[in-house]
Design an enzyme around this catalytic site. Structure first.
Site, PDB file in Angstrom:
ATOM      1  N   ASP A 414      36.140  40.445  46.316  1.00  0.00           N
ATOM      2  CA  ASP A 414      35.643  39.203  46.483  1.00  0.00           C
ATOM      3  C   ASP A 414      35.293  38.825  48.085  1.00  0.00           C
ATOM      4  O   ASP A 414      36.343  38.767  48.786  1.00  0.00           O
ATOM      5  CB  ASP A 414      36.522  38.161  45.771  1.00  0.00           C
ATOM      6  CG  ASP A 414      35.968  36.673  45.729  1.00  0.00           C
ATOM      7  OD1 ASP A 414      35.388  36.435  44.693  1.00  0.00           O
ATOM      8  OD2 ASP A 414      36.283  35.656  46.481  1.00  0.00           O
ATOM      9  N   ILE A 415      34.115  38.194  48.180  1.00  0.00           N
ATOM     10  CA  ILE A 415      33.988  37.793  49.798  1.00  0.00           C
ATOM     11  C   ILE A 415      34.662  36.527  50.035  1.00  0.00           C
ATOM     12  O   ILE A 415      34.695  35.684  49.345  1.00  0.00           O
ATOM     13  CB  ILE A 415      32.488  37.589  49.787  1.00  0.00           C
ATOM     14  CG1 ILE A 415      31.472  38.921  49.471  1.00  0.00           C
ATOM     15  CG2 ILE A 415      32.151  37.296  51.322  1.00  0.00           C
ATOM     16  CD1 ILE A 415      29.963  38.635  49.513  1.00  0.00           C
ATOM     17  N   GLU A 457      30.058  35.804  44.347  1.00  0.00           N
ATOM     18  CA  GLU A 457      30.259  36.593  45.333  1.00  0.00           C
ATOM     19  C   GLU A 457      31.405  38.029  44.979  1.00  0.00           C
ATOM     20  O   GLU A 457      31.768  38.388  45.789  1.00  0.00           O
ATOM     21  CB  GLU A 457      30.865  35.701  46.425  1.00  0.00           C
ATOM     22  CG  GLU A 457      32.218  35.293  46.178  1.00  0.00           C
ATOM     23  CD  GLU A 457      32.212  33.853  45.443  1.00  0.00           C
ATOM     24  OE1 GLU A 457      33.112  33.082  45.949  1.00  0.00           O
ATOM     25  OE2 GLU A 457      30.992  33.672  45.056  1.00  0.00           O
TER      26      GLU A 457
END
Length: 537
Positions: A414-415, A457
Site C-alpha cells: 500500500d502506497i 493504491e
C-alpha cells in the site's frame, strides 16, 4: 580499509561478474525462444555463454549458479545443432534456465551478498539539446533497470549505434542545432538496421504535418509537443523496449495425419510459437486442460468426428469460449466453410496451407485474442492483473505449491500517504505514481511472479517457490530503491514510500492467506509505514 572489508568488497565484485554472465545466458535463451536467428548460431552462443558462466561460478564459489550452468550444458549437448530443440530438450533447458533465474534474482536465506542491480544489456540512447533533462532522465531510467546514455553530437550517437543497436532512442527533433537535424540523423541511422529502432521524438515547437510525417516515416513512434516530464517519457520508453517481449503463442493442433501434424509443428516452432500436437480427437479434453492453448487449429474431417463437432465441445467450456479456432482442410466449398465457422470457428485455411499465410493468420488472431483477454483480466491504468484475476492466480499457485510441495508467499503493498499525494499534486500525478510503482515491480520481480492491482493504491504480489525470508528481503530491496526515486510533478519532485505485508502459505485457503498478508500490512502501517512485515505462520 580492513582486510575483512577488502575481502567483502572483492566478494561482491565477483558476485557481480557471475550475475552479469548469468544475464548473458538468460538473454541468449530469450533470443532462442523468439527465434531471432539461426538455431546453430544460437546453440553455439548459448553453449559458449554457459561454459563461461560455469567457469566464473566455480572460480568464485557460487554453487547455485554453477549447478544451473552445468544443467544448461547437459541440455545443450542433447540438442541437435541443425534444428530447434525437441520437446524433451526444451523442457530440460527451461528447467535449468528457471533455476538460473532464481539464483540470479533471489538471495538465499544463507547469503548476505547484496543483489547486484540488474540492467538491460541493450541501451537506451538519449539525444536532447537540454543536457539537464537528459541527465535527469538517465538517473530516472537507472531506477527502472535501464542502461541509458546521453550524447552531445550526432557523430557520437552514430558511433554508439554502430557498436550497439539501442532498444529505443529519445531524440530532439532539432538535435544538432538546425531545423529537423535530429530527424535527419535518425534517417541515416535507420538505414543501417534491418528492423527499425523505435524512436520517441520531442520538440519545443508544434511540428507541421510535413515534419510529423517525416518523423513517422523514419521510425517515430511518438511525437511529443510540448516536452513532457520524465515520468511520462519513461512510460513510453518502457512500451518500446524489448523488456515487453511478446510471449510465444501457445497453439494446439489437432490433425489425424501424423505427417501433416509434424509439418505444422515444424512451421510453428520455426515461427517462435509453442506447439502442442495431437492426432487423436479423443485426447482433446486432456490437451485443453494440460496445455491451455491460446489458439486452436482443427482438421475438418477426421475418423469418428468432424472438426465442427470438436469446436462445439470446446465452446461449451467457458474458459475456451473466446479462444480462436482455425479450421484446416482441403474443403474448397465456400458454403461449407462458412457453415463450419458458424459452428464455433473463427477462420478457415485450405490445404495445402502456405506457411506464411498460416503464421500471419495466427499472429492476427492471437494478438486480438490477447487484447480481449487483457481487457477482462488486467487493470486499465497499470496493465497489472485486476483483483479478480489475481485471486484466481493465487488459487492456481496454491494448487501447484501443494502438488510440488514448494513454498509460496503472498504480499500486499500500500502506497504511504497516497491521499496526500493526490491532494497536493493532483490525481494525474497520483496515477503516475501508481504506474511508476507497477513498472518498478515488473522490472524487479521474476517472470514467474504475479503482480496485481487490488484497487486504488494497493497492490498484491504472488511469489511462487519463495521462502518468506527471501520474499521479505527482495521486497525490502524494492521498497528501499522505490523510496529513493524522485517523482516528477512539473518543476517539483517528491518521494513516495510504501508499506508491505508478507504471508507464507501454510496449507490454508487463499482467503485466509490474504487476510494474514493484510494484517501484516496494517502492522507495517502501525510501525510507522515504509517497512515490510512478515506475518506469523
Amino acid at each position: 580499509m580492513s582486510d575483512a572489508s577488502q575481502k567483502e568488497k572483492l566478494r561482491q565484485h565477483f558476485a557481480r561478474r557471475v550475475t552479469t554472465q548469468a544475464r548473458v545466458v538468460l538473454d541468449t535463451w530469450q533470443k532462442i525462444n523468439s527465434n531471432s536467428g539461426s538455431f546453430p548460431a544460437l546453440r553455439e552462443e548459448l553453449l559458449g555463454a554457459s561454459e563461461k558462466l560455469v567457469r566464473y561460478a566455480q572460480r568464485f564459489e557460487m554453487a547455485d549458479h554453477a549447478e544451473a550452468g552445468n544443467k544448461i550444458l547437459t541440455a545443450v549437448n542433447n540438442w541437435s545443432a541443425d534444428a530447434a530443440p525437441n520437446d524433451t530438450t526444451e523442457l530440460q533447458l527451461q528447467d535449468a534456465i528457471d533455476a538460473l533465474a532464481r539464483s540470479t534474482q533471489r538471495r538465499t536465506d544463507q547469503s548476505d551478498t547484496e543483489t547486484p542491480h540488474q540492467f538491460r544489456r541493450t541501451p537506451v540512447y538519449i539525444a536532447l539539446t537540454n543536457s539537464e533533462m537528459a541527465n535527469r532522465l538517465i538517473r530516472q531510467l537507472e531506477f527502472f533497470g535501464f542502461r541509458a546514455a546521453a550524447f552531445d553530437s550526432a557523430q557520437e550517437l552514430s558511433e554508439a549505434c554502430a557498436l550497439h543497436k539501442p532498444e529505443t532512442i529519445l531524440m530532439d527533433v532539432n538535435f544538432g542545432g538546425g531545423p529537423n537535424t535530429g530527424i535527419a540523423t535518425i534517417e541515416q541511422l535507420q538505414e543501417r538496421h534491418d528492423t527499425p529502432v523505435p524512436i520517441i521524438f520531442m520538440s519545443d515547437e508544434d511540428g507541421t504535418i510535413e515534419t510529423r510525417l517525416r518523423a513517422s516515416r523514419c521510425g517515430g513512434e511518438e511525437f511529443f509537443y510540448p516536452a513532457v516530464d520524465p515520468g511520462q517519457l519513461i512510460e513510453k520508453i518502457e512500451t518500446y523496449t524489448h523488456g515487453n517481449t511478446v510471449e510465444p503463442y501457445r497453439v494446439l493442433v489437432l490433425d489425424d495425419s501424423r505427417a501433416q501434424a509434424k509439418f505444422m509443428e515444424t512451421v510453428l516452432k520455426k515461427a517462435g510459437m509453442t506447439a502442442h500436437i495431437i492426432t487423436d480427437p479423443m485426447e482433446i479434453i486432456h490437451a485443453l486442460d494440460t496445455f491451455s492453448p491460446e489458439i486452436i487449429i482443427l482438421d475438418m474431417y477426421m475418423p469418428g468426428c468432424t472438426g465442427m463437432e470438436i469446436a462445439r465441445v470446446i465452446r461449451q467450456q467457458d474458459r475456451f469460449h473466446s479462444v480462436p479456432i482455425i479450421y484446416l482442410s482441403g474443403e474448397e466449398d465456400v458454403t461449407k466453410q462458412l457453415h463450419a465457422m458458424s459452428l464455433g470457428g473463427d477462420d478457415f485455411l485450405t490445404k495445402p496451407v502456405d506457411p506464411k499465410h498460416l503464421i500471419a493468420t495466427l499472429h492476427n488472431r492471437g494478438r486480438r485474442a490477447r487484447s480481449l483477454l487483457a481487457l477482462m483480466i488486467r487493470d486499465s491504468l497499470t496493465g497489472l492483473y485486476n483483483h479478480t484475476h489475481t485471486l484466481y492466480l493465487l488459487d492456481q499457485e496454491i494448487v501447484r505449491a501443494r502438488q510440488k510441495n514448494q513454498p509460496l508467499c503472498f504480499a500486499m503493498i500500500d502506497i504511504d500517504y497516497f491521499k496526500k499525494v493526490n491532494d497536493t499534486y493532483g490525481h494525474p500525478i497520483g496515477d503516475r505514481v501508481i504506474r511508476s510503482l507497477s513498472m518498478f515491480l515488473k522490472q524487479r520481480l521474476r517472470k514467474t511472479d504475479h503482480i496485481g492491482r487490488f484497487g486504488g493504491e494497493e497492490f498484491a504480489i504472488i511469489l511462487p517457490n519463495t521462502r518468506p525470508s527471501d520474499a521479505r528481503n527482495v521486497l525490502n530491496e524494492i521498497r528501499e530503491r522505490f523510496g529513493e526515486l524522485q517523482q516528477p510533478a512539473g518543476d517539483r519532485e517528491f518521494n513516495v514510500t510504501f508499506s508491505c505485508g508478507v504471508a507464507s502459505w501454510v496449507n490454508e485457503p487463499s482467503h485466509t492467506l490474504c487476510e494474514r498478508a493484510d494484517r501484516a500490512l496494517y502492522a507495517s502501517k502501525d510501525h510507522g509505514r515504509n517497512c515490510v512485515t512478515l506475518a506469523d505462520s
